[in-house]
Design a protein around this motif. Structure first.
Motif, PDB file in Angstrom:
ATOM      1  N   LYS A 644      51.934  23.862   5.595  1.00 22.34           N
ATOM      2  CA  LYS A 644      51.608  24.245   4.224  1.00 22.34           C
ATOM      3  C   LYS A 644      50.895  25.601   4.249  1.00 22.34           C
ATOM      4  O   LYS A 644      49.937  25.796   5.005  1.00 22.34           O
ATOM      5  N   PRO A 645      51.349  26.562   3.418  1.00 23.23           N
ATOM      6  CA  PRO A 645      50.661  27.861   3.382  1.00 23.23           C
ATOM      7  C   PRO A 645      49.323  27.768   2.664  1.00 23.23           C
ATOM      8  O   PRO A 645      49.153  26.951   1.755  1.00 23.23           O
ATOM      9  N   LYS A 646      48.385  28.608   3.070  1.00 25.45           N
ATOM     10  CA  LYS A 646      47.093  28.721   2.404  1.00 25.45           C
ATOM     11  C   LYS A 646      46.816  30.209   2.169  1.00 25.45           C
ATOM     12  O   LYS A 646      46.732  30.988   3.124  1.00 25.45           O
ATOM     13  N   ILE A 647      46.685  30.593   0.909  1.00 31.86           N
ATOM     14  CA  ILE A 647      46.311  31.969   0.584  1.00 31.86           C
ATOM     15  C   ILE A 647      44.809  32.104   0.828  1.00 31.86           C
ATOM     16  O   ILE A 647      43.999  31.463   0.153  1.00 31.86           O
ATOM     17  N   ILE A 648      44.437  32.929   1.773  1.00 29.87           N
ATOM     18  CA  ILE A 648      43.025  33.067   2.141  1.00 29.87           C
ATOM     19  C   ILE A 648      42.329  34.105   1.270  1.00 29.87           C
ATOM     20  O   ILE A 648      41.249  33.877   0.748  1.00 29.87           O
ATOM     21  N   GLU A 649      42.967  35.257   1.128  1.00 31.13           N
ATOM     22  CA  GLU A 649      42.370  36.302   0.287  1.00 31.13           C
ATOM     23  C   GLU A 649      43.415  37.356  -0.026  1.00 31.13           C
ATOM     24  O   GLU A 649      44.493  37.403   0.589  1.00 31.13           O
ATOM     25  N   VAL A 650      43.075  38.220  -0.998  1.00 29.97           N
ATOM     26  CA  VAL A 650      43.935  39.336  -1.382  1.00 29.97           C
ATOM     27  C   VAL A 650      43.122  40.608  -1.197  1.00 29.97           C
ATOM     28  O   VAL A 650      42.017  40.718  -1.741  1.00 29.97           O
ATOM     29  N   ASN A 651      43.672  41.558  -0.451  1.00 27.96           N
ATOM     30  CA  ASN A 651      42.914  42.752  -0.082  1.00 27.96           C
ATOM     31  C   ASN A 651      43.352  43.969  -0.881  1.00 27.96           C
ATOM     32  O   ASN A 651      44.546  44.228  -1.064  1.00 27.96           O
ATOM     33  N   PHE A 652      42.373  44.703  -1.320  1.00 28.40           N
ATOM     34  CA  PHE A 652      42.566  45.932  -2.086  1.00 28.40           C
ATOM     35  C   PHE A 652      43.021  47.059  -1.160  1.00 28.40           C
ATOM     36  O   PHE A 652      42.473  47.244  -0.069  1.00 28.40           O
ATOM     37  N   SER A 653      44.035  47.802  -1.583  1.00 30.17           N
ATOM     38  CA  SER A 653      44.475  49.025  -0.911  1.00 30.17           C
ATOM     39  C   SER A 653      44.444  48.893   0.612  1.00 30.17           C
ATOM     40  O   SER A 653      43.689  49.585   1.293  1.00 30.17           O
ATOM     41  N   PRO A 654      45.269  48.019   1.187  1.00 29.07           N
ATOM     42  CA  PRO A 654      45.216  47.786   2.634  1.00 29.07           C
ATOM     43  C   PRO A 654      45.629  49.022   3.429  1.00 29.07           C
ATOM     44  O   PRO A 654      46.489  49.804   2.996  1.00 29.07           O
ATOM     45  N   ASP A 655      45.024  49.180   4.581  1.00 28.68           N
ATOM     46  CA  ASP A 655      45.386  50.267   5.489  1.00 28.68           C
ATOM     47  C   ASP A 655      46.744  49.911   6.120  1.00 28.68           C
ATOM     48  O   ASP A 655      46.871  48.914   6.823  1.00 28.68           O
ATOM     49  N   CYS A 656      47.743  50.728   5.879  1.00 25.57           N
ATOM     50  CA  CYS A 656      49.098  50.425   6.343  1.00 25.57           C
ATOM     51  C   CYS A 656      49.520  51.285   7.534  1.00 25.57           C
ATOM     52  O   CYS A 656      50.719  51.424   7.816  1.00 25.57           O
ATOM     53  N   THR A 657      48.547  51.837   8.244  1.00 21.35           N
ATOM     54  CA  THR A 657      48.867  52.658   9.413  1.00 21.35           C
ATOM     55  C   THR A 657      49.650  51.852  10.439  1.00 21.35           C
ATOM     56  O   THR A 657      50.636  52.323  11.024  1.00 21.35           O
ATOM     57  N   ARG A 658      49.226  50.617  10.667  1.00 18.80           N
ATOM     58  CA  ARG A 658      49.908  49.760  11.635  1.00 18.80           C
ATOM     59  C   ARG A 658      51.326  49.444  11.166  1.00 18.80           C
ATOM     60  O   ARG A 658      52.272  49.395  11.966  1.00 18.80           O
ATOM     61  N   ALA A 659      51.500  49.258   9.853  1.00 17.69           N
ATOM     62  CA  ALA A 659      52.832  48.978   9.319  1.00 17.69           C
ATOM     63  C   ALA A 659      53.783  50.136   9.602  1.00 17.69           C
ATOM     64  O   ALA A 659      54.952  49.938   9.952  1.00 17.69           O
TER      65      ALA A 659
END
Length: 691
Positions: A644-659
């Motif tokens: 079962k999925p659990k939404i832990i949190e939602v992050n503002f303006s995530p750093d997408c350098t790794r992406a």
């Protein structure tokens, strides 16, 4: 300026809570480090409460004097257990102060002794036809081995003599060969190792007991620090008063006040004390009390819930709340009907996104995101420093210049998106829209939902399958795993209410799906294209954050077993590609990841739907603008052992350098979907799942 005047100037904010007539006596005592509380007060044990209480040794008049109290220990929770182990004598002192019985370490010989078993004595006496006293002696001699004890008593004298002779002969040969001494040394070494192991185990138990009980005794104050980037931050420290201060109990009608006082000696030192002064006349022998409850807690049930952090330290039993009261508060919160929840507007999101638009148009982009500037490589893109002329604005800071925006501009933030990105607001949004849901851990705002949390905690404590009752506490608006802790006791959770940054508490997912026996969580990049009607899509590539050590629920102190955020710490970070993760997790657990992913996408959609349905300030709806906001969020998701999925949190303006390092077209794909005039939107959408 006199020394006293200088003292008042430096400490004026702290002195504001102390009667002015007591300022000069306080100044004199601080200068001499004069700890004279023992002249007016004395410790009692078991009177009227278990443990220590403080009583007036003589009559003490209201506002007649002020007393210094030393701090026995100042710490931060993340360092507490290490400090207790490292500081000689601290553990013994804290155990004594908290009235915790010290656990001793016994020698292995003593530990190996087995308590007398009456049934065993009877069996040996009957089988060997001897008295119970003889049977008892034989059992002791044979370390309570039943068979050996009977044999010892039933052997004939001739057999005993022959056995003794052979034993002496063998021992003589062993001594001559040196093997007997070698055996003794080996046995002694094994004994020492067993004792060291026991000492370590006993020390761990003692430290854990003190840590759990420390939340019943400690106090806190906050101070400002300058961070590495020059910003100001507030940090909290916790301290335990000395034996005198720690013996004061709670009353809602107290006879004294005790507050922390940080004494500055100029450039030489800053010394933390607490100060006590009577606010009522205290008769000889009367128990000394103060009000433990923070001033902002006015409601009776809120006060009772907070006082659940102080078992055994309440002078008046009437202030102790009942389990029924708290469970009723919990039930009232979770059982509220939600008849007004309206569905999000139905829209063919894919068709809307693919609506034909003019191609190959020159687009001006204003951005403060370095990863955007480096990785946006589509043709017809020009970067600009002029905010007002930009077609697309992507900023990683809170955007405040809304009034400068004009018709058609796209900006990477949605007004009031803190309804999603602040953990307390996210919990409120979900609860207000749906009530309890399976895809989000039960969450409480410690500022205004304390009775409901206590009720939930107490109810869970009765469940056979949830004996640990673990909770995780988090600041409302911090990211990167900052200031997060796992709480193992009710007082520990309640006292988090007093930290410098407000916190939520969330049920700890103690049965997670594991990857090679290790915990993980998943970071999804989610594009909210528009809010009315809602159009959103999830980037198909996601990121796996993996714990460094195998999961062990019984050892919550080991960060690398329980937490997955390693890239902002000194821990090693495991890099794992999402396709490799999917292949391996499917093999390990014999599951179809596509089914799990489908449920994750549904949960993400439900969160965004709630935000787009609810009016501000609870949600995002109700703000019609001439500009066109969009947003990119980082959704953190865990999966339970039952998938079962659990939404832990939602992050503002995530750093997408790794992406960008995993997918060089990541930024190009985002921009192509944000504005259909850029790039090939059909090709870009292949990297997304439209919700």
């Amino acid at each position: 300026m006199s020394a006293f005047d200088a003292f008042v100037t430096v400490h004026q904010y702290q002195l504001a809570s102390i009667p002015k007539d007591l300022w000069e006596p306080l100044f004199m005592k601080l200068g001499d480090d004069y700890l004279d509380a023992g002249n007016a007060f004395e410790l009692h044990y078991g009177d009227p409460l278990e443990g220590y209480t403080l009583h007036a040794k003589t009559n003490v008049e209201k506002n007649s004097n002020i007393f210094l109290v030393d701090h026995a220990w100042t710490t931060k929770p993340e360092n507490a257990k290490k400090e207790i182990k490292a500081a000689p004598g601290l553990l013994d002192r804290l155990e004594s102060l908290m009235d915790i019985e010290k656990e001793e370490v016994y020698d292995s010989d003593e530990e190996d002794e087995v308590e007398e078993d009456s049934n065993m004595v009877d069996i040996v006496a009957e089988q060997a036809s001897v008295s119970r006293e003889s049977a008892k002696k034989a059992l002791v001699a044979e370390k309570y081995d039943l068979v050996n004890a009977i044999m010892r008593l039933t052997m004939t004298e001739e057999f005993k003599a022959e056995s003794d002779r052979l034993q002496e002969q063998v021992m003589g040969q062993l001594i001559a060969s040196g093997k007997a001494e070698e055996k003794d040394q080996r046995l002694q070494k094994e004994k020492e190792e067993r004792r060291k192991t026991r000492e370590k185990e006993v020390l761990e138990r003692r430290v854990n007991r003190v840590y759990d009980q420390m939340w019943v005794y400690n106090q806190t104050y906050s101070y400002s620090v300058i961070t590495a980037d020059g910003a100001t931050a507030v940090e909290s420290v916790w301290y335990i008063n000395d034996e005198v201060g720690s013996a004061i109990t709670h009353s809602s009608e107290p006879n004294c006040v005790m507050v922390p006082f940080i004494f500055s000696r100029g450039n030489s030192a800053t010394i933390p004390y607490s100060v006590i002064f009577p606010i009522k006349d205290i008769a000889e022998g009367e128990i000394v009390t103060r009000d433990f409850v923070p001033k902002d807690l006015k409601d009776s049930l809120d006060r009772k819930a907070y006082l659940m952090a102080y078992p055994g330290r309440l002078a008046n039993d009437e202030e102790i709340g009942t389990e029924e009261e708290f469970i009723a508060a919990y039930q009232a919160l979770v059982n509220v009907p939600h008849p007004d929840t309206k569905p999000a507007k139905s829209v063919n999101a894919m068709a809307l996104l693919k609506t034909p638009t003019t191609q190959n148009v020159d687009i001006k982009v204003f951005t403060t995101a370095e990863f955007v500037r480096k990785n946006l490589t589509l043709p017809h893109i020009t970067f600009t420093e002029d905010l007002e002329s930009a077609d697309i604005i992507w900023t990683v800071q809170d955007f405040t210049e809304w009034e400068k925006l004009s018709h058609g501009q796209r900006v990477s933030q949605v007004p009031n998106e803190s309804c999603l990105t602040y953990k307390n607001n996210l919990a409120k949004l979900i609860s207000h829209t749906y009530g309890p849901v399976s895809w989000c851990p039960q969450t409480y705002n410690l500022i205004d939902q304390l009775p409901a949390f206590v009720g939930d905690y107490l109810q869970r404590s009765h469940q056979v399958d949830n004996t640990d009752n673990l909770w995780i506490t988090k600041p409302w608006n911090y990211a990167r795993g900052m200031d997060i802790s796992i709480a193992t006791s009710l007082p520990q959770v309640i006292r988090q209410r007093e930290t410098a940054t407000p916190k939520i508490t969330q049920e700890y997912i103690d049965k997670p799906l594991l990857y090679n026996d290790r915990k993980f969580d998943l970071r999804y990049i989610v594009l909210l294209h528009q809010t009315s009607p809602m159009v959103a899509c999830v980037y198909n590539m996601f990121w796996i954050r993996l714990a460094n050590k195998k999961y062990d629920k019984d050892n919550v102190d080991d960060y690398e077993k329980h937490f997955t955020v390693m890239n902002y710490s000194n821990y090693q970070m495991t890099q794992l590609h999402y396709q490799t993760f999917i292949q391996n997790i499917e093999k390990e657990h014999k599951l179809k990841w596509a089914d799990v992913q489908k449920d994750i996408n549904f949960a993400i959609k439900d969160v965004l739907s709630a935000a787009c349905i609810q009016e501000q300030p609870i949600g995002l709806a109700g703000s019609e603008t001439q500009y066109k906001p969009f947003a990119v969020y980082g959704f953190d998701v865990m999966v339970t052992a039952d998938l079962k999925p659990k939404i832990i949190e939602v992050n503002f303006s995530p750093d997408c350098t790794r992406a960008c390092s995993y997918d060089p077209d990541f930024v190009n794909n985002i921009f192509s979907v944000v504005d259909g005039r850029i790039g090939d939107i059909g090709k870009a959408l292949d990297s997304f799942t439209v919700l």
